[in-house]
Design a protein around this motif. Structure first.
Motif, short mmCIF file in Angstrom:
data_model
loop_
_atom_site.label_atom_id
_atom_site.label_comp_id
_atom_site.label_asym_id
_atom_site.label_seq_id
_atom_site.Cartn_x
_atom_site.Cartn_y
_atom_site.Cartn_z
N VAL A 34 0.91 -1.15 -0.03
CA VAL A 34 -0.01 0.08 0.02
C VAL A 34 0.90 1.38 0.02
CG1 VAL A 34 -1.89 1.11 1.33
CG2 VAL A 34 -1.70 -1.16 1.21
N PRO A 35 0.86 2.32 -0.82
CA PRO A 35 1.51 3.44 -0.78
C PRO A 35 1.63 4.12 0.43
CG PRO A 35 0.04 3.34 -2.73
CD PRO A 35 -0.35 2.22 -1.86
N GLY A 36 2.68 4.48 0.95
CA GLY A 36 2.82 5.12 2.19
C GLY A 36 2.80 4.22 3.73
N SER A 37 3.18 2.84 3.03
CA SER A 37 3.13 1.97 4.05
C SER A 37 4.79 1.56 4.34
CB SER A 37 2.57 0.61 3.92
OG SER A 37 2.69 -0.05 2.61
N GLN A 38 5.81 2.38 4.47
CA GLN A 38 7.12 2.08 4.42
C GLN A 38 7.33 1.48 5.86
OE1 GLN A 38 5.90 5.42 4.00
NE2 GLN A 38 6.69 5.58 1.92
N ARG A 39 8.37 0.43 5.85
CA ARG A 39 8.68 -0.18 6.94
C ARG A 39 7.64 -1.02 7.35
NH1 ARG A 39 13.49 2.62 10.04
NH2 ARG A 39 14.81 2.97 8.29
N ALA A 40 6.60 -1.62 6.55
CA ALA A 40 5.73 -2.25 7.20
C ALA A 40 5.97 -3.69 7.80
CB ALA A 40 4.53 -2.55 5.92
N TYR A 41 6.93 -4.55 7.19
CA TYR A 41 7.76 -5.72 7.49
C TYR A 41 8.98 -5.74 7.83
CZ TYR A 41 3.15 -6.73 4.91
OH TYR A 41 1.79 -6.66 4.35
N ILE A 42 9.20 -6.98 8.61
CA ILE A 42 10.85 -6.98 8.80
C ILE A 42 11.13 -8.47 8.22
CG2 ILE A 42 12.41 -7.42 10.51
CD1 ILE A 42 11.19 -5.34 12.17
N ALA A 43 12.07 -8.58 7.71
CA ALA A 43 12.75 -9.97 6.91
C ALA A 43 14.14 -9.90 7.96
CB ALA A 43 12.75 -9.77 5.48
N CYS A 44 14.23 -11.17 8.66
CA CYS A 44 15.42 -11.51 9.13
C CYS A 44 15.65 -13.04 9.14
CB CYS A 44 15.20 -10.96 10.38
SG CYS A 44 14.47 -11.80 11.48
N GLN A 45 16.74 -13.28 9.41
CA GLN A 45 17.25 -14.49 9.36
C GLN A 45 16.86 -15.40 10.81
OE1 GLN A 45 21.46 -14.89 9.73
NE2 GLN A 45 21.66 -14.04 11.77
N ALA A 46 16.66 -16.62 10.56
CA ALA A 46 16.22 -17.20 12.07
C ALA A 46 17.55 -16.84 12.86
CB ALA A 46 16.04 -18.67 12.03
N PRO A 47 17.07 -16.54 14.39
CA PRO A 47 18.10 -16.20 15.26
C PRO A 47 19.09 -17.37 15.65
CG PRO A 47 15.78 -16.37 16.42
CD PRO A 47 15.52 -16.47 14.76
N LEU A 48 20.14 -17.16 15.84
CA LEU A 48 21.29 -17.95 16.55
C LEU A 48 20.75 -17.95 18.01
CD1 LEU A 48 24.37 -16.83 14.48
CD2 LEU A 48 23.01 -18.77 13.85
N LEU A 49 21.50 -18.98 18.44
CA LEU A 49 21.53 -19.04 19.90
C LEU A 49 22.00 -17.71 20.42
CD1 LEU A 49 20.54 -20.47 22.43
CD2 LEU A 49 22.59 -21.78 22.47
N ALA A 50 22.97 -17.16 20.08
CA ALA A 50 23.84 -15.87 20.45
C ALA A 50 22.80 -14.82 20.25
CB ALA A 50 25.20 -15.85 20.04
N THR A 51 21.95 -14.75 19.10
CA THR A 51 21.11 -13.51 18.86
C THR A 51 19.68 -13.53 19.13
OG1 THR A 51 20.82 -14.42 16.60
CG2 THR A 51 22.75 -13.10 16.95
N LEU A 52 19.23 -14.60 19.97
CA LEU A 52 17.88 -14.96 20.21
C LEU A 52 17.27 -13.71 21.08
CD1 LEU A 52 15.75 -17.20 19.95
CD2 LEU A 52 16.53 -18.14 22.09
#
Length: 135
Positions: free
Chosen positions: A76-94
């Motif tokens: 949708v126009p104007g919906s900046q930063r609507a989602y986050i894509a990331c890797q599955a966390p490592l144990l150290a980054t949980l």
């Protein structure tokens, strides 16, 4: 034949990532100890759209604002930063992962709820949803 084409494209892509311009695109992802927070060495967040852990960093063991995650605009126009894509966390980054979820999605929802509790009978506001999918 398909495998050969994939390997050719993959090696070309890796060569591009090693160029000086690419190093600037992924500066924080490759700086210091941040490389240890990447599940895969060749899947890195772009500097311009990466998620920065700014709030409540005292809860983390390190002082870095880095997590391997990028904001994605919505359709949708104007919906900046609507989602986050990331890797599955490592144990150290949980803890980094759940802090990102808490600050970005849950904390604003709780703040809106607490500010509008007395008005809820008179005004129905839209609810937001948090979906976490790990694959």
């Amino acid at each position: 034949m398909l495998h050969e084409e994939y390997e050719k494209l993959n090696s070309h892509h890796r060569a591009e990532l090693m160029s000086q311009d690419a190093q600037q695109l992924f500066a924080t992802a490759t700086a210091g100890n941040n490389h240890r927070k990447n599940r895969y060495a060749d899947i890195l967040p772009l500097e311009a759209t990466r998620v920065k852990l700014k709030a409540h960093r005292e809860l983390l063991r390190d002082d870095s604002d880095y997590i391997n995650a990028n904001y994605i605009d919505g359709e949708v126009p104007g919906s900046q930063r609507a989602y986050i894509a990331c890797q599955a966390p490592l144990l150290a980054t949980l803890s980094h992962f759940w802090l990102m979820i808490w600050v970005r999605f849950l904390l604003p929802t709780f703040a809106r709820y607490s500010n509008s509790c007395s008005q809820r009978a008179h005004h129905q506001e839209s609810e937001s949803a948090v979906i976490v999918m790990l694959t």
